[in-house]
Design a protein around this motif. Structure first.
Motif, PDB file in Angstrom:
ATOM      1  N   PRO A 165       0.562   3.875  -9.787  1.00  0.00           N
ATOM      2  CA  PRO A 165       0.489   2.850  -8.916  1.00  0.00           C
ATOM      3  C   PRO A 165       0.260   3.580  -7.535  1.00  0.00           C
ATOM      4  N   ASP A 166      -0.430   3.072  -6.516  1.00  0.00           N
ATOM      5  CA  ASP A 166      -0.715   3.570  -5.175  1.00  0.00           C
ATOM      6  C   ASP A 166      -0.463   2.438  -4.157  1.00  0.00           C
ATOM      7  N   ALA A 167      -1.015   2.750  -2.846  1.00  0.00           N
ATOM      8  CA  ALA A 167      -1.113   1.690  -1.990  1.00  0.00           C
ATOM      9  C   ALA A 167       0.394   1.121  -1.527  1.00  0.00           C
ATOM     10  N   GLY A 168       1.390   2.041  -1.913  1.00  0.00           N
ATOM     11  CA  GLY A 168       2.711   1.910  -1.496  1.00  0.00           C
ATOM     12  C   GLY A 168       3.546   0.834  -2.678  1.00  0.00           C
ATOM     13  N   VAL A 169       2.713   0.464  -3.696  1.00  0.00           N
ATOM     14  CA  VAL A 169       3.152  -0.530  -4.719  1.00  0.00           C
ATOM     15  C   VAL A 169       4.494   0.000  -5.312  1.00  0.00           C
ATOM     16  N   SER A 170       4.648   1.267  -5.501  1.00  0.00           N
ATOM     17  CA  SER A 170       5.809   1.756  -6.076  1.00  0.00           C
ATOM     18  C   SER A 170       7.152   1.179  -5.445  1.00  0.00           C
ATOM     19  N   VAL A 171       6.927   1.088  -4.144  1.00  0.00           N
ATOM     20  CA  VAL A 171       8.209   0.531  -3.240  1.00  0.00           C
ATOM     21  C   VAL A 171       8.128  -0.998  -2.970  1.00  0.00           C
ATOM     22  N   THR A 172       6.754  -1.625  -2.715  1.00  0.00           N
ATOM     23  CA  THR A 172       6.772  -2.853  -2.162  1.00  0.00           C
ATOM     24  C   THR A 172       6.888  -3.957  -3.570  1.00  0.00           C
ATOM     25  N   LEU A 173       6.283  -3.329  -4.450  1.00  0.00           N
ATOM     26  CA  LEU A 173       6.562  -4.430  -5.533  1.00  0.00           C
ATOM     27  C   LEU A 173       7.892  -4.440  -6.234  1.00  0.00           C
ATOM     28  N   THR A 174       8.648  -3.336  -6.439  1.00  0.00           N
ATOM     29  CA  THR A 174      10.118  -3.314  -6.621  1.00  0.00           C
ATOM     30  C   THR A 174      10.685  -4.110  -5.843  1.00  0.00           C
ATOM     31  N   ARG A 175      10.598  -4.122  -4.508  1.00  0.00           N
ATOM     32  CA  ARG A 175      11.446  -5.171  -3.455  1.00  0.00           C
ATOM     33  C   ARG A 175      10.946  -6.355  -3.744  1.00  0.00           C
ATOM     34  N   LEU A 176       9.657  -6.706  -3.962  1.00  0.00           N
ATOM     35  CA  LEU A 176       9.122  -8.177  -4.115  1.00  0.00           C
ATOM     36  C   LEU A 176       9.686  -8.765  -5.109  1.00  0.00           C
ATOM     37  N   VAL A 177       9.754  -8.098  -6.282  1.00  0.00           N
ATOM     38  CA  VAL A 177      10.083  -8.960  -7.874  1.00  0.00           C
ATOM     39  C   VAL A 177      11.097  -8.427  -8.547  1.00  0.00           C
ATOM     40  N   GLY A 178      11.785  -7.059  -8.064  1.00  0.00           N
ATOM     41  CA  GLY A 178      12.908  -6.255  -8.829  1.00  0.00           C
ATOM     42  C   GLY A 178      12.484  -5.276  -9.637  1.00  0.00           C
ATOM     43  N   LEU A 179      13.377  -4.395  -9.723  1.00  0.00           N
ATOM     44  CA  LEU A 179      13.007  -3.312 -10.732  1.00  0.00           C
ATOM     45  C   LEU A 179      12.522  -3.635 -12.012  1.00  0.00           C
ATOM     46  N   MET A 183       8.675  -2.729 -13.586  1.00  0.00           N
ATOM     47  CA  MET A 183       8.513  -1.990 -14.684  1.00  0.00           C
ATOM     48  C   MET A 183       7.710  -2.605 -15.572  1.00  0.00           C
ATOM     49  N   GLU A 184       7.833  -3.882 -15.978  1.00  0.00           N
ATOM     50  CA  GLU A 184       6.946  -4.861 -16.743  1.00  0.00           C
ATOM     51  C   GLU A 184       5.672  -4.810 -16.449  1.00  0.00           C
ATOM     52  N   ILE A 185       5.397  -5.275 -15.187  1.00  0.00           N
ATOM     53  CA  ILE A 185       4.049  -5.558 -14.426  1.00  0.00           C
ATOM     54  C   ILE A 185       3.197  -4.229 -14.329  1.00  0.00           C
ATOM     55  N   VAL A 186       3.813  -3.201 -14.022  1.00  0.00           N
ATOM     56  CA  VAL A 186       3.085  -1.720 -13.974  1.00  0.00           C
ATOM     57  C   VAL A 186       2.965  -1.248 -15.181  1.00  0.00           C
ATOM     58  N   ALA A 197       2.585 -15.501 -10.110  1.00  0.00           N
ATOM     59  CA  ALA A 197       2.967 -14.660  -9.045  1.00  0.00           C
ATOM     60  C   ALA A 197       3.796 -15.350  -8.147  1.00  0.00           C
ATOM     61  N   LEU A 198       3.680 -16.563  -7.968  1.00  0.00           N
ATOM     62  CA  LEU A 198       4.347 -17.752  -7.051  1.00  0.00           C
ATOM     63  C   LEU A 198       5.906 -17.529  -7.492  1.00  0.00           C
ATOM     64  N   GLU A 199       6.132 -17.719  -9.005  1.00  0.00           N
ATOM     65  CA  GLU A 199       7.335 -17.836  -9.391  1.00  0.00           C
ATOM     66  C   GLU A 199       8.146 -16.585  -9.255  1.00  0.00           C
ATOM     67  N   LEU A 200       7.388 -15.374  -9.492  1.00  0.00           N
ATOM     68  CA  LEU A 200       7.915 -13.986  -9.325  1.00  0.00           C
ATOM     69  C   LEU A 200       8.407 -13.605  -8.022  1.00  0.00           C
ATOM     70  N   GLY A 201       7.729 -14.294  -7.003  1.00  0.00           N
ATOM     71  CA  GLY A 201       7.870 -13.964  -5.431  1.00  0.00           C
ATOM     72  C   GLY A 201       6.853 -12.951  -4.917  1.00  0.00           C
ATOM     73  N   LEU A 202       5.659 -12.899  -5.654  1.00  0.00           N
ATOM     74  CA  LEU A 202       4.682 -12.000  -5.311  1.00  0.00           C
ATOM     75  C   LEU A 202       3.856 -12.619  -4.105  1.00  0.00           C
TER      76      LEU A 202
END
Length: 284
Positions: A165-179, A183-186, A197-202
């Motif tokens: 992952p790049d573009a800050g996803v390693s931080v932003t995605l975890t904060r949006l949907v949880g660790l 992990m599952e998404i990545v 995506a709506l249900e996950l809070g993305l």
């Protein structure tokens, strides 16, 4: 389905807009409501990100930083997709030179995403088609609010092609949907539907395919009508709070609230509540 408004709506909006960047892989204009409309413009490549597009994106975001009167940003993509991620055909053609090319591309992507997140104006992404990879998926994670078409699809995708992952996803995605979910998404790269995506809070909201641009623009104009200094301060506090504890942020929140209370917009907001009317924020 495209990321453009209807033809009639486009004609009307063109008369109201001031063009800032009118050609190249990224387009930019500013409408009379204070909305900067930032559009990825490589439709023939599904807005796949190569170095020219990424340098153009960084330039456009910096142009927004330096343009007076911008009160909100609408980010969208031309053609059938918002952004399909990195331009894999360009990457594959680099052969042994790919690591050097990706170092340059990633550097521009990081600079563009950081500048986007640091904009004072809130950023609304209007997503149709695919939002994939560090380009598309990463921009979704970096936007402040996201309107998605019902048929939109989201894919992290990096590990699927041997990347990370790049573009800050390693931080932003975890904060949006949880660790665990991040992990599952990545690691497993599911293709997420807009309702997923709506249900996950993305994302923020799902709308009809033919309404995504107009709904995104309407939301951006609603934000543009708000108090710009308050919006900017609230956005900064929330992004800066990603890596902080609550206790660490309390003094900065208190300082910011006290500072804003001295503004004309704050006085107008209070007066509007007392007088039972809509506020008119001038930005002071």
């Amino acid at each position: 389905m495209t990321g453009r408004p209807t033809e009639a709506r486009m004609v009307t909006e063109t008369r109201m807009a001031r063009t800032l960047i009118d050609s190249g892989p990224v387009l930019l204009d500013l409408d009379d409501a204070g909305v900067a409309r930032l559009r990825l413009n490589r439709p023939e490549a599904s807005n796949g990100m190569d170095v020219p597009l990424l340098t153009g994106l960084h330039h456009a975001v910096m142009r927004i930083h330096g343009t007076p009167g911008v009160r909100a940003v609408l980010l969208s993509g031309e053609g059938p997709h918002f952004c399909a991620g990195g331009d894999v055909k360009t990457f594959a053609a680099k052969g042994a030179d790919l690591p050097a090319y990706l170092r340059e591309a990633t550097s521009w992507l990081q600079n563009a995403v950081s500048a986007l997140m640091r904009l004072e104006a809130p950023v609304v992404a209007a997503v149709h088609g695919f939002a994939a990879g560090g380009g598309g998926f990463g921009l979704v994670c970096a936007a402040d609010l996201v309107i998605a078409a019902e048929s939109a699809r989201f894919l992290a995708g990096a590990t699927r092609v041997g990347m990370a992952p790049d573009a800050g996803v390693s931080v932003t995605l975890t904060r949006l949907v949880g660790l665990r979910k991040a992990m599952e998404i990545v690691l497993t790269n599911p293709v997420l539907t807009a309702p997923d995506a709506l249900e996950l809070g993305l994302i923020t909201r799902v709308v009809a395919d033919d309404a995504v641009y107009e709904e995104g623009l309407a939301l951006a104009r609603t934000l543009a009508a708000g108090a710009p200094r308050a919006n900017a301060a609230a956005k900064r506090l929330l992004w800066d709070g990603l890596g902080s504890t609550v206790e660490a942020r309390l003094p900065e929140e208190a300082r910011t609230v006290a500072e804003l209370s001295a503004t004309a917009d704050a006085r107008e907001g209070l007066a509007a509540v007392i007088e039972h009317r809509a506020p008119v924020f001038g930005g002071g």
